[in-house]
Design a protein around this motif. Structure first.
Motif, PDB file in Angstrom:
ATOM      1  N   THR A  36      59.157  94.579  82.217  1.00 27.17           N
ATOM      2  CA  THR A  36      58.137  93.367  82.587  1.00 27.17           C
ATOM      3  C   THR A  36      58.641  92.220  82.440  1.00 27.17           C
ATOM      4  N   LEU A  37      58.819  91.764  80.975  1.00 23.41           N
ATOM      5  CA  LEU A  37      59.109  90.558  80.824  1.00 23.41           C
ATOM      6  C   LEU A  37      60.395  89.613  80.991  1.00 23.41           C
ATOM      7  N   ARG A  38      61.119  90.386  82.319  1.00 23.79           N
ATOM      8  CA  ARG A  38      62.221  89.607  83.057  1.00 23.79           C
ATOM      9  C   ARG A  38      61.614  89.541  83.910  1.00 23.79           C
ATOM     10  N   LYS A  39      60.476  90.809  84.635  1.00 24.69           N
ATOM     11  CA  LYS A  39      59.067  89.676  86.186  1.00 24.69           C
ATOM     12  C   LYS A  39      58.548  88.506  85.193  1.00 24.69           C
ATOM     13  N   TYR A  40      58.342  88.720  84.190  1.00 27.01           N
ATOM     14  CA  TYR A  40      57.133  87.512  84.396  1.00 27.01           C
ATOM     15  C   TYR A  40      57.609  86.284  84.376  1.00 27.01           C
ATOM     16  N   ALA A  41      59.557  86.166  83.528  1.00 25.45           N
ATOM     17  CA  ALA A  41      60.354  84.861  83.746  1.00 25.45           C
ATOM     18  C   ALA A  41      60.733  84.882  84.401  1.00 25.45           C
ATOM     19  N   THR A  42      60.692  85.198  86.136  1.00 25.19           N
ATOM     20  CA  THR A  42      61.000  85.100  87.343  1.00 25.19           C
ATOM     21  C   THR A  42      59.291  85.016  88.317  1.00 25.19           C
ATOM     22  N   VAL A  43      58.273  85.128  87.838  1.00 25.16           N
ATOM     23  CA  VAL A  43      57.148  84.749  88.615  1.00 25.16           C
ATOM     24  C   VAL A  43      56.219  83.901  87.749  1.00 25.16           C
ATOM     25  N   GLY A  44      56.478  84.187  86.590  1.00 27.31           N
ATOM     26  CA  GLY A  44      55.762  83.047  85.608  1.00 27.31           C
ATOM     27  C   GLY A  44      54.574  83.984  85.426  1.00 27.31           C
ATOM     28  N   GLY A  45      53.710  83.086  84.119  1.00 23.67           N
ATOM     29  CA  GLY A  45      52.500  84.391  83.097  1.00 23.67           C
ATOM     30  C   GLY A  45      53.129  85.014  81.996  1.00 23.67           C
ATOM     31  N   GLY A  46      54.550  84.636  81.882  1.00 16.39           N
ATOM     32  CA  GLY A  46      54.512  85.644  80.589  1.00 16.39           C
ATOM     33  C   GLY A  46      55.372  84.811  79.741  1.00 16.39           C
ATOM     34  N   PRO A  47      55.322  85.165  78.053  1.00 18.50           N
ATOM     35  CA  PRO A  47      55.518  84.090  77.166  1.00 18.50           C
ATOM     36  C   PRO A  47      56.777  83.462  77.094  1.00 18.50           C
ATOM     37  N   ARG A  48      56.756  82.242  76.109  1.00 18.09           N
ATOM     38  CA  ARG A  48      57.770  81.061  76.447  1.00 18.09           C
ATOM     39  C   ARG A  48      59.203  81.400  75.928  1.00 18.09           C
ATOM     40  N   PHE A  49      59.737  80.895  76.103  1.00 16.77           N
ATOM     41  CA  PHE A  49      61.656  81.833  76.578  1.00 16.77           C
ATOM     42  C   PHE A  49      62.465  80.394  76.177  1.00 16.77           C
ATOM     43  N   GLN A  50      63.907  80.625  75.905  1.00 17.44           N
ATOM     44  CA  GLN A  50      64.775  79.978  75.672  1.00 17.44           C
ATOM     45  C   GLN A  50      66.226  80.221  75.848  1.00 17.44           C
ATOM     46  N   LYS A  51      67.027  79.753  77.147  1.00 21.53           N
ATOM     47  CA  LYS A  51      68.288  79.824  77.062  1.00 21.53           C
ATOM     48  C   LYS A  51      69.153  79.902  76.144  1.00 21.53           C
ATOM     49  N   PHE A  52      69.777  80.492  75.552  1.00 23.05           N
ATOM     50  CA  PHE A  52      71.049  80.434  75.090  1.00 23.05           C
ATOM     51  C   PHE A  52      72.515  80.673  76.137  1.00 23.05           C
ATOM     52  N   ARG A  72      73.668  81.518  79.074  1.00 26.66           N
ATOM     53  CA  ARG A  72      73.135  82.852  79.658  1.00 26.66           C
ATOM     54  C   ARG A  72      71.853  83.961  79.264  1.00 26.66           C
ATOM     55  N   ARG A  73      71.677  83.781  78.349  1.00 25.94           N
ATOM     56  CA  ARG A  73      71.145  84.896  77.735  1.00 25.94           C
ATOM     57  C   ARG A  73      69.399  83.921  78.090  1.00 25.94           C
ATOM     58  N   VAL A  74      68.389  85.142  77.417  1.00 24.42           N
ATOM     59  CA  VAL A  74      67.483  84.690  77.452  1.00 24.42           C
ATOM     60  C   VAL A  74      66.961  84.757  76.027  1.00 24.42           C
ATOM     61  N   VAL A  75      66.489  84.032  75.086  1.00 23.88           N
ATOM     62  CA  VAL A  75      65.449  84.403  73.876  1.00 23.88           C
ATOM     63  C   VAL A  75      64.725  84.096  73.887  1.00 23.88           C
ATOM     64  N   TYR A  76      63.697  84.854  73.210  1.00 20.51           N
ATOM     65  CA  TYR A  76      61.609  84.549  72.989  1.00 20.51           C
ATOM     66  C   TYR A  76      61.807  84.254  71.353  1.00 20.51           C
ATOM     67  N   ASN A  77      61.113  82.635  71.263  1.00 24.81           N
ATOM     68  CA  ASN A  77      60.848  82.641  69.656  1.00 24.81           C
ATOM     69  C   ASN A  77      59.732  83.898  69.539  1.00 24.81           C
ATOM     70  N   PRO A  78      59.456  84.275  67.916  1.00 22.78           N
ATOM     71  CA  PRO A  78      58.440  84.856  67.958  1.00 22.78           C
ATOM     72  C   PRO A  78      56.971  84.649  67.374  1.00 22.78           C
ATOM     73  N   SER A  79      57.105  83.425  67.438  1.00 23.21           N
ATOM     74  CA  SER A  79      55.967  82.548  67.305  1.00 23.21           C
ATOM     75  C   SER A  79      55.173  82.255  68.527  1.00 23.21           C
ATOM     76  N   ASP A  80      56.458  82.192  69.891  1.00 19.83           N
ATOM     77  CA  ASP A  80      56.123  82.151  71.141  1.00 19.83           C
ATOM     78  C   ASP A  80      55.035  83.750  72.136  1.00 19.83           C
ATOM     79  N   LEU A  81      56.160  84.406  71.689  1.00 17.48           N
ATOM     80  CA  LEU A  81      55.064  85.799  71.415  1.00 17.48           C
ATOM     81  C   LEU A  81      53.912  86.318  71.254  1.00 17.48           C
ATOM     82  N   ASP A  82      53.549  85.580  69.854  1.00 18.66           N
ATOM     83  CA  ASP A  82      52.358  86.427  69.872  1.00 18.66           C
ATOM     84  C   ASP A  82      51.714  84.718  69.500  1.00 18.66           C
ATOM     85  N   ALA A  83      51.692  83.764  70.187  1.00 20.43           N
ATOM     86  CA  ALA A  83      50.896  82.589  71.397  1.00 20.43           C
ATOM     87  C   ALA A  83      50.226  83.495  72.415  1.00 20.43           C
TER      88      ALA A  83
END
Length: 78
Positions: A27-43, A45-56
């Motif tokens: 589901t997180l992968r889908k949101y990263a493609t279509v929008g509406g999910g938590p903010r993420f960053q890329k390292f 090719r790898r997607v990473v999430y900051n816990p504070s962005d997940l909380d928000a």
């Protein structure tokens, strides 16, 4: 230098699930493609999430306490 910890997609899903909210890495992968999910960053090719962005993101999706499904706030969250 920051002492920030980042989570990969399965780790981000586990982090949210530990709060009692159902979500999968897919589901997180889908949101990263279509929008509406938590903010993420890329390292690389790898997607990473900051816990504070997940909380928000979780906080933004939750309504306040409700006493009825007919409460106007419940209908805005639908």
């Amino acid at each position: 230098m920051s002492n920030q910890t980042f989570l990969d997609r399965p780790g981000a899903a586990d982090y949210i699930k530990a709060k009692g909210l159902p979500i999968s890495a897919g589901t997180l992968r889908k949101y990263a493609t279509v929008g509406g999910g938590p903010r993420f960053q890329k390292f690389g090719r790898r997607v990473v999430y900051n816990p504070s962005d997940l909380d928000a993101w979780v906080d933004g999706r939750l309504t306040g306490p409700l006493s009825s499904t007919s409460d106007p706030a419940a209908q805005r969250a639908a």
